[in-house]
Design a protein around this motif. Structure first.
Motif, PDB file in Angstrom:
ATOM      1  N   GLY A  38       0.832  -1.198   0.000  1.00 42.56           N
ATOM      2  CA  GLY A  38       0.000   0.000   0.000  1.00 42.56           C
ATOM      3  C   GLY A  38       0.862   1.241   0.000  1.00 42.56           C
ATOM      4  O   GLY A  38       0.621   2.141   0.790  1.00 42.56           O
ATOM      5  N   ALA A  99      -0.209   8.490   9.799  1.00 47.33           N
ATOM      6  CA  ALA A  99      -1.656   8.614  10.037  1.00 47.33           C
ATOM      7  C   ALA A  99      -2.156   7.414  10.838  1.00 47.33           C
ATOM      8  O   ALA A  99      -3.123   7.510  11.592  1.00 47.33           O
ATOM      9  CB  ALA A  99      -2.395   8.710   8.704  1.00 47.33           C
ATOM     10  N   LYS A 100      -1.483   6.284  10.690  1.00 46.68           N
ATOM     11  CA  LYS A 100      -1.864   5.103  11.460  1.00 46.68           C
ATOM     12  C   LYS A 100      -1.753   5.390  12.961  1.00 46.68           C
ATOM     13  O   LYS A 100      -2.628   5.029  13.742  1.00 46.68           O
ATOM     14  CB  LYS A 100      -0.946   3.935  11.072  1.00 46.68           C
ATOM     15  N   LEU A 103      -4.548   7.725  14.031  1.00 49.82           N
ATOM     16  CA  LEU A 103      -5.801   6.975  14.194  1.00 49.82           C
ATOM     17  C   LEU A 103      -5.788   6.153  15.477  1.00 49.82           C
ATOM     18  O   LEU A 103      -6.778   6.101  16.212  1.00 49.82           O
ATOM     19  CB  LEU A 103      -6.016   6.059  12.978  1.00 49.82           C
ATOM     20  N   TRP A 124     -10.380  -0.232   5.663  1.00 52.27           N
ATOM     21  CA  TRP A 124      -8.944  -0.420   5.902  1.00 52.27           C
ATOM     22  C   TRP A 124      -8.808  -1.335   7.116  1.00 52.27           C
ATOM     23  O   TRP A 124      -9.437  -1.101   8.153  1.00 52.27           O
ATOM     24  CB  TRP A 124      -8.265   0.920   6.148  1.00 52.27           C
ATOM     25  N   TYR A 127      -8.742  -0.488  11.155  1.00 51.36           N
ATOM     26  CA  TYR A 127      -9.768   0.180  11.989  1.00 51.36           C
ATOM     27  C   TYR A 127     -10.397  -0.765  13.030  1.00 51.36           C
ATOM     28  O   TYR A 127     -10.473  -0.410  14.206  1.00 51.36           O
ATOM     29  CB  TYR A 127     -10.899   0.776  11.144  1.00 51.36           C
ATOM     30  N   ASN A 170     -13.847   7.085   5.351  1.00 56.05           N
ATOM     31  CA  ASN A 170     -12.556   7.024   4.646  1.00 56.05           C
ATOM     32  C   ASN A 170     -12.822   7.162   3.149  1.00 56.05           C
ATOM     33  O   ASN A 170     -13.084   6.187   2.471  1.00 56.05           O
ATOM     34  CB  ASN A 170     -11.865   5.679   4.978  1.00 56.05           C
ATOM     35  N   ASN A 174      -9.465   3.000   0.970  1.00 56.62           N
ATOM     36  CA  ASN A 174      -8.668   1.786   0.853  1.00 56.62           C
ATOM     37  C   ASN A 174      -9.503   0.716   1.566  1.00 56.62           C
ATOM     38  O   ASN A 174      -9.783   0.886   2.755  1.00 56.62           O
ATOM     39  CB  ASN A 174      -7.325   1.964   1.569  1.00 56.62           C
ATOM     40  N   SER A 236       2.396  10.036   3.719  1.00 59.89           N
ATOM     41  CA  SER A 236       2.819   8.782   3.080  1.00 59.89           C
ATOM     42  C   SER A 236       2.372   8.666   1.638  1.00 59.89           C
ATOM     43  O   SER A 236       3.166   8.349   0.754  1.00 59.89           O
ATOM     44  CB  SER A 236       2.233   7.595   3.849  1.00 59.89           C
ATOM     45  N   LYS A 237       1.081   8.893   1.400  1.00 59.21           N
ATOM     46  CA  LYS A 237       0.507   8.581   0.087  1.00 59.21           C
ATOM     47  C   LYS A 237       0.676   9.751  -0.878  1.00 59.21           C
ATOM     48  O   LYS A 237       1.060   9.554  -2.024  1.00 59.21           O
ATOM     49  CB  LYS A 237      -0.972   8.216   0.224  1.00 59.21           C
ATOM     50  N   ARG A 245       7.168   8.177   8.243  1.00 60.92           N
ATOM     51  CA  ARG A 245       6.243   8.009   9.368  1.00 60.92           C
ATOM     52  C   ARG A 245       5.772   9.353   9.943  1.00 60.92           C
ATOM     53  O   ARG A 245       6.068   9.715  11.078  1.00 60.92           O
ATOM     54  CB  ARG A 245       6.859   7.116  10.480  1.00 60.92           C
ATOM     55  N   LEU A 246       5.012  10.046   9.127  1.00 55.33           N
ATOM     56  CA  LEU A 246       4.442  11.312   9.584  1.00 55.33           C
ATOM     57  C   LEU A 246       2.978  11.430   9.170  1.00 55.33           C
ATOM     58  O   LEU A 246       2.646  11.264   7.988  1.00 55.33           O
ATOM     59  CB  LEU A 246       5.204  12.500   8.972  1.00 55.33           C
TER      60      LEU A 246
HETATM   61  C1  LIG Z   1      -6.901   4.238   4.778  1.00 55.10           C
HETATM   62  C2  LIG Z   1      -5.557   4.372   5.386  1.00 55.10           C
HETATM   63  N1  LIG Z   1      -5.411   5.153   6.474  1.00 55.10           N
HETATM   64  C3  LIG Z   1      -4.231   5.313   7.076  1.00 55.10           C
HETATM   65  C4  LIG Z   1      -3.103   4.681   6.601  1.00 55.10           C
HETATM   66  C5  LIG Z   1      -1.816   4.894   7.343  1.00 55.10           C
HETATM   67  O1  LIG Z   1      -0.926   5.693   6.654  1.00 55.10           O
HETATM   68  P1  LIG Z   1       0.448   6.162   7.316  1.00 55.10           P
HETATM   69  O2  LIG Z   1       1.530   5.621   6.444  1.00 55.10           O
HETATM   70  O3  LIG Z   1       0.397   7.665   7.290  1.00 55.10           O
HETATM   71  O4  LIG Z   1       0.521   5.630   8.688  1.00 55.10           O
HETATM   72  C6  LIG Z   1      -3.196   3.859   5.485  1.00 55.10           C
HETATM   73  C7  LIG Z   1      -2.009   3.126   5.014  1.00 55.10           C
HETATM   74  O5  LIG Z   1      -2.069   2.182   4.275  1.00 55.10           O
HETATM   75  C8  LIG Z   1      -4.447   3.708   4.854  1.00 55.10           C
HETATM   76  O6  LIG Z   1      -4.592   2.937   3.774  1.00 55.10           O
END
Ligand SMILES: Cc1ncc(COP(=O)(O)O)c(C=O)c1O
Length: 387
Positions: A38, A99-100, A103, A124, A127, A170, A174, A236-237, A245-246
């Motif tokens: 991903g 973002a993980k 969350l 995703w 969650y 979301n 994803n 990240s994306k 990791r931000l």
């Molecule tokens: C829907 C969704 N949220 C959050 C994340 C987490 O991203 P991050 O790399 O910023 O932790 C991902 C990562 O795959 C994701 O697909």
């Protein structure tokens, strides 16, 4: 040894597992076609790397404030105002390790023991596990393939109970790639207003959208929605910064304060010099994103065409993110077995749908080269014919 049941009862991340297995097979000399990851297969733009390298050279090697460095929080506030129409004070923004992590903080802060969290599926995969770790109960709100995986306010009302406390949205999504229209999102968020739920809006794929579709921030849809929504985003994306990791969360002050306290006892502030790179990402040239999205657009077309040419495959055309979620149930093999055999026989790595709340499906990431898509789909079609 006795372990905490909250942790032993959750599943490891299937996408990270597939990725690790595919990497190990590739290291052993196998020719893998990887659709598991991903993460964009692009390198972080040079100006972002240069800004972090400069900060490192200048001695930005000490602890960062837990909330994040002020210059980055200011840049995030400006971004949210300019691009998303959201007005936050810098103190309402908490920078975390992806973002993980943002969350994870939010689930822990918002959920009480036994609370229910509404999660539209396919979702995703982290969650529900985050909700469980927080002691809450994840509740699927099932998006059906015939509705393009979108859920309606009526679906939300049906899934709700007296214990519902949080709704996760979301868009772009994803793993399905769906993007809700502003009206659809507003209708969903209105149910949260009506029932007094908090909304977590995960917008990490906001910039990866196709065919002129626009993604909007949930919090911007009305003042009532704004006051109960926490916006989550990251680097990240959009900027190909997965390894940096931000990520960040912005929202009502009491929620951010609680998340800050939690983070102060877990990871503290995110990497200091990496945060300077993130400032350059937000304030520097943005052309990179359009180039990356153009490449994803081409790959999406190729993968969609090849997948839907296979008899028995049903697939919703994604409008955002970089995933496709074909329904493979007509082949009569459970998704995780399908995935295992596909990897063993044809060396094609995809992720089983079970962990995304989509047990009829497998997930492809098309953040890989066109060559991988072409070769992988030749193998995939051959595999399916053999079933
Ligand atoms: C829907 C969704 N949220 C959050 C994340 C987490 O991203 P991050 O790399 O910023 O932790 C991902 C990562 O795959 C994701 O697909």
């Amino acid at each position: 040894m006795v372990l905490n049941e909250r942790i032993t009862s959750i599943a490891p991340s299937a996408s990270l597992e597939v990725e690790a297995r595919a990497k190990a097979m590739a290291a052993a000399g196998e020719q893998i076609c990887g659709f598991g990851a991903g993460e964009p297969d692009f390198d972080t733009p040079e100006h972002i790397k240069a800004a972090a390298a400069k900060a490192l050279a200048n001695g930005q090697t000490k602890y960062s404030p837990t909330l994040g460095i002020p210059v980055l929080r200011k840049a995030i506030v400006t971004k949210l105002q300019r691009e998303n129409g959201l007005e936050y004070a810098p103190g309402q923004v908490l920078v975390s390790n992806g973002a993980k992590h943002s969350l994870f903080n939010l689930f822990l802060v918002l959920c009480r023991e036994g609370d229910e969290v509404l999660i539209p599926s396919p979702y995703w995969l982290s969650y529900p596990e985050m909700a469980r770790i927080a002691g809450a109960k994840p509740v699927d709100v099932i998006g059906k393939v015939e509705n393009g995986y979108k859920i309606s306010p009526a679906d939300l009302r049906r899934a709700a109970s007296k214990r519902t406390r949080v709704l996760v949205l979301n868009s772009p999504c994803n793993p399905s790639g769906i993007v809700y229209t502003p009206d659809e999102l507003a209708a969903l968020a209105e149910v949260a207003v009506e029932r007094n739920w908090t909304i977590i809006s995960d917008e990490v794929y906001e910039k990866i959208v196709y065919d002129g579709v626009k993604s909007v921030s949930v919090a911007g849809l009305s003042p009532e929605i704004f006051s109960r929504t926490i916006t989550v985003n990251g680097f990240s994306k959009s900027y190909a910064m997965t390894g940096w990791r931000l990520g960040y969360a912005a929202g009502p002050q009491p929620v951010i304060n609680a998340a800050l306290t939690l983070q102060s006892h877990s990871t503290s502030g995110a990497n200091t010099f990496a945060q300077y790179g993130a400032v350059a990402a937000l304030e520097g040239p943005q052309e990179f994103i359009a180039r990356m999205v153009a490449a994803f657009t081409e790959r999406r077309a190729c993968l969609y065409e090849r997948l839907t040419a296979i008899p028995g495959i049903r697939c919703v055309r994604p409008m955002g993110a970089f995933y496709m979620l074909p329904d493979v149930s007509s082949f009569g093999v459970p998704s995780h077995v399908f995935v295992q055999r596909l990897l063993e026989r044809e060396k094609v790595a995809v992720v089983p749908g079970e962990s995304f709340g989509a047990p009829n499906c497998v997930r492809f990431s098309y953040a890989c080269s066109l060559k991988t898509i072409e070769e992988g789909m030749t193998r995939f079609a051959r595999f399916v014919r053999s079933l």
